[in-house]
Each structure stands twice: as structure tokens, then as C-alpha cells.
Design an enzyme around this catalytic site. Structure first.
Site, PDB file in Angstrom:
ATOM      1  N   LYS A  34       0.841  -1.208   0.000  1.00 41.11           N
ATOM      2  CA  LYS A  34       0.000   0.000   0.000  1.00 41.11           C
ATOM      3  C   LYS A  34       0.877   1.259   0.000  1.00 41.11           C
ATOM      4  O   LYS A  34       2.073   1.183   0.303  1.00 41.11           O
ATOM      5  CB  LYS A  34      -0.898  -0.015   1.239  1.00 41.11           C
ATOM      6  CG  LYS A  34      -0.122   0.052   2.553  1.00 41.11           C
ATOM      7  CD  LYS A  34      -0.998  -0.213   3.766  1.00 41.11           C
ATOM      8  CE  LYS A  34      -0.167  -0.170   5.043  1.00 41.11           C
ATOM      9  NZ  LYS A  34      -0.959  -0.598   6.224  1.00 41.11           N
ATOM     10  N   TYR A 264      14.773  31.003   7.021  1.00 36.49           N
ATOM     11  CA  TYR A 264      13.560  31.731   7.423  1.00 36.49           C
ATOM     12  C   TYR A 264      13.522  31.928   8.926  1.00 36.49           C
ATOM     13  O   TYR A 264      13.795  31.006   9.695  1.00 36.49           O
ATOM     14  CB  TYR A 264      12.314  30.951   7.018  1.00 36.49           C
ATOM     15  CG  TYR A 264      11.993  31.018   5.547  1.00 36.49           C
ATOM     16  CD1 TYR A 264      11.717  32.236   4.926  1.00 36.49           C
ATOM     17  CD2 TYR A 264      11.921  29.853   4.781  1.00 36.49           C
ATOM     18  CE1 TYR A 264      11.404  32.286   3.566  1.00 36.49           C
ATOM     19  CE2 TYR A 264      11.610  29.893   3.430  1.00 36.49           C
ATOM     20  CZ  TYR A 264      11.357  31.109   2.831  1.00 36.49           C
ATOM     21  OH  TYR A 264      11.044  31.158   1.503  1.00 36.49           O
TER      22      TYR A 264
HETATM   23  C1  LIG Z   1      -0.168  -1.631   6.829  1.00 37.78           C
HETATM   24  C2  LIG Z   1      -0.744  -2.927   7.263  1.00 37.78           C
HETATM   25  C3  LIG Z   1       0.061  -4.028   7.565  1.00 37.78           C
HETATM   26  C4  LIG Z   1       1.563  -3.960   7.590  1.00 37.78           C
HETATM   27  O1  LIG Z   1       2.011  -3.436   8.810  1.00 37.78           O
HETATM   28  P1  LIG Z   1       3.584  -3.390   9.123  1.00 37.78           P
HETATM   29  O2  LIG Z   1       3.654  -2.907  10.521  1.00 37.78           O
HETATM   30  O3  LIG Z   1       4.154  -2.400   8.155  1.00 37.78           O
HETATM   31  O4  LIG Z   1       4.095  -4.750   8.907  1.00 37.78           O
HETATM   32  C5  LIG Z   1      -0.537  -5.240   7.844  1.00 37.78           C
HETATM   33  N1  LIG Z   1      -1.874  -5.352   7.856  1.00 37.78           N
HETATM   34  C6  LIG Z   1      -2.688  -4.305   7.603  1.00 37.78           C
HETATM   35  C7  LIG Z   1      -4.146  -4.502   7.642  1.00 37.78           C
HETATM   36  C8  LIG Z   1      -2.154  -3.060   7.320  1.00 37.78           C
HETATM   37  O5  LIG Z   1      -2.967  -2.028   7.066  1.00 37.78           O
END
Ligand SMILES: *Cc1c(COP(=O)(O)O)cnc(C)c1O
Length: 369
Positions: A34, A264
């Protein structure tokens, strides 16, 4: 041609990390890609993860799943954040497996299935104590609706998510697991036996074999970063390697006298004559403004700290009076032979997940094989 800035992605590290994680578990590995593969680039990372033996790909959004399919990837894909009103027919036509966290979404998926004559593969999501995704008070309503329509769907999965997997031994984890088993038994009492039960994220995969079940959903560890550097320590203990190195070019180098104010607001005033370097990357690229006057970069093997505020497209580092750095030199912000994403996270008051996912779209990703 040298680039202003780039994120170098070591795809060999992704493949190696998936293999290393697979060797620790008998579960199948779902590679979580993702958010543009945590900022590393969706398609190349997905391919590298499959090369390393990942069985499933997981994304939040339907759009992300469809991008994977249109690039030609045929591996099973789950999308778990498809709000009401999503184009479920399109999801089914692309063979995307869907998470079901509410009776509303279940009904929409059933309706889409009728139109498209495809049997949906669903992953039933239960809330076991995080109070975020999944069934909670509507679980019993859903169970009776599912019993009624069970021939219209394929129960591919049953899953939940940990709130505190990065605190191994924390009692909340055991409570979540026992609630999970209880709800799974309720499903099985209806004669529904999901193909894959899954619960573990990276932290649980690395530290809690009870949570591994049939599939582990691995995100941050695949990218070679620690789920929590303070509670779990460095990922090198598991043989994992960071995949991203972030670089930018040194745009200017100049002598600046003591007493000068930098950036800045003039928040930093030099107490010594020095050479300053202007790095061509800023908060629009994902360099948090909260790292102003704190984080360190590496130039020709030497560390230099940010001085003054981070601007939109650039920030200034104190090279020191005897530095040989010159305009056009490459600056490593974090990664191989430089600061870690965790050091930047600490400087910004956040976690490594946010550091890598916020690298902006105008930073090209360069793939090393
Ligand atoms: C993002 C996510 C993961 C992965 O989590 P990590 O801590 O990066 O391993 C696993 N399951 C779901 C449902 C997620 O949204």
C-alpha cells in the site's frame, strides 16, 4: 545527467527480506505494498516481493490493487480499505479479493456479485480490540446474513490487526488473539471455514509465533526497517536490510561569517565562521520541517547537521570550515552509509513509516537490482 534528488531502491534487498522472513515462518507471506509500497514504488517492489516468494499482495485501496493488475501482476491481491460506494464490480472483474469489515460493505459486495456473476473472495475482518477496522457490535447481524448468503461468496480469509504488536508480551496482544479465536469458532459453528486465517503484521511476525497463522502480512520489515526501534531494536538482528537510500545534490557551498542568521526566521545564528551547503530538497519532497536544526546528512563520508529551518525545496547544512565539499556533490540524507530513516524519524518526532511514505512524488525512484 545528475538528478536533483532521488530515492534509490535496492530491489535485491526487498527480495532478500522476503526470503529471510519466509524462512522464519511456515505461514505464506503477504507483501504489503500500500501507499506506493511505503514510498518505494508499487510495481517494482511488488514484483521483487513476488520474486522473493511472497504469495499474496496486500493494499489498502482498490485503485492500488487495480494498478497492480493493469501492470500484469496475476498473484492474489487483497484490498482492505474499500469504503461503501466503491466500484465493487470493477474489483471483482479484476479478481481482487475484498475485506469485509461491515454488514453494509458485505451487502454491496453481494449486489455487485449478482451483476457480474463472479463469486467474490472475501476476507472477513473482525475488531479484536483496536477499535478501528472490522466487525464489532454488528458481528452477530453479519453472521446471520453470511449464513443466509454463504453460497454466494468464497470465504478466503478471516483476519484482524494488532494494536500493540510492537510491544511483545503486552497482555493486550493475548487478549486480541483470544477474542480472534472465539470469533473464528463462531464462524466455524456456521460451517464456514475460511481458507486463510491471518493476523500478524511485521512486528508480530518477527516476535510472536502464536500470531503467524496461515498468512503473515508483512510491511515495514520487507522494506528493511524496524517496526519499532525503541521496543524491538534494529532489524539487522533478523538479517533484514534497508531498501531505500535518499539522496539530493549539493546546490551551493559558501563561506559564511560568524554572526550570520540562517534561513527563514533567522532561527539559527552562526557562532563560528563556517562553510554552509545548500541541499536541493525540502519539505515538499518529504523532509519534515520539524527536522530543522537537528537531523544529519552525509557528504563524501562526512556528517553535517541541518542548520536553520527546512524550506519547501531546500535546506542548509553546516559543512564545517575545513570541508572539501563542493556544489554538485551528492548528499545522502538517509540509507546506505548514512543516517538511518529512524534517526530522521527521531529528529522529526515520528516513526520510520512516516519518513519513507512521505517522500514526495517529485523525487524519482531509481531501482537497483
Ligand atoms: C499496513 C498494514 C500491515 C503492515 O504493517 P507493518 O507494521 O508495516 O508490517 C498489515 N496489515 C494491515 C491490515 C495493514 O494495514
Amino acid at each position: 545527467m545528475t538528478m536533483r534528488a532521488q530515492a534509490e531502491i535496492d530491489l535485491g534487498a526487498i527480495t532478500h527480506n522476503i526470503r529471510t522472513i519466509s524462512a522464519r515462518t511456515s505461514a505464506k507471506v503477504l507483501a504489503v505494498v500500500k501507499a506506493d509500497a511505503y514510498g518505494h514504488g508499487l510495481i517494482p517492489v511488488a514484483q521483487a516481493a513476488l520474486d522473493g516468494g511472497a504469495h499474496y499482495l496486500g493494499v489498502a485501496l482498490l485503485e492500488e490493487a487495480i494498478s497492480l493488475r493493469t501492470s500484469g501482476i496475476t498473484a492474489p491481491i487483497i484490498a482492505w480499505l474499500t469504503p461503501p460506494g466503491s466500484d465493487f464490480q470493477k474489483a471483482l472483474s479484476h479478481d481482487i479479493e475484498l475485506s469485509v469489515p461491515s454488514a453494509d460493505i458485505f451487502r454491496e459486495i453481494l449486489a455487485a456479485a449478482k451483476e457480474s456473476e463472479v463469486k467474490p473472495r472475501i476476507h472477513i475482518e473482525v475488531d479484536t480490540g483496536m477499535s478501528r477496522g472490522g466487525f464489532l457490535e454488528d458481528w452477530n447481524v453479519f453472521l446471520s446474513e453470511l449464513a443466509e448468503h454463504q453460497n454466494e461468496v468464497e470465504a478466503s480469509g478471516f483476519w484482524s490487526h494488532f494494536a500493540r504488536a510492537d510491544e511483545p508480551g503486552e497482555v493486550a496482544n493475548a487478549r486480541q488473539l483470544s477474542d480472534f479465536e472465539h470469533k473464528l469458532a463462531q464462524l466455524q459453528d456456521l460451517g464456514i471455514h475460511p481458507t486463510y486465517v491471518h493476523f500478524a503484521n511485521s512486528a508480530a511476525t518477527l516476535t510472536n509465533s502464536d500470531a503467524q497463522k496461515d498468512i503473515v502480512r508483512v510491511g515495514i520489515a520487507m522494506y528493511g526497517l524496524s517496526p519499532d526501534i525503541t521496543t524491538l531494536g534494529e532489524v539487522s538482528q533478523w538479517g533484514l536490510q534497508p531498501a531505500m537510500t535518499l539522496k539530493a545534490i549539493l546546490h551551493l557551498v559558501k563561506h559564511v561569517p560568524a554572526g550570520s542568521a540562517v534561513g527563514y526566521g533567522g532561527t539559527a545564528v552562526l557562532d563560528h565562521d563556517t562553510k554552509l551547503g545548500v541541499v536541493a530538497m525540502g519539505y515538499a519532497d518529504g523532509i519534515s520541517r520539524r527536522t530543522s536544526s537537528s537531523a544529519a546528512v552525509t557528504i563524501n563520508g562526512e556528517r553535517a547537521h541541518i542548520i536553520g529551518r527546512v524550506s519547501m525545496d531546500q535546506f542548509v547544512v553546516d559543512l564545517g570550515i575545513s570541508s572539501n565539499a563542493k556544489a554538485g556533490d551528492m548528499v545522502t540524507i538517509f540509507g546506505h552509509q548514512a543516517s538511518s530513516a529512524d534517526e530522521w524519524a527521531q529528529a522529526a518526532g515520528t516513526i520510520n513509516y512516516e519518513i519513507v511514505t512521505r517522500i514526495g512524488p517529485r523525487v524519482p525512484r531509481i531501482y537497483l537490482h
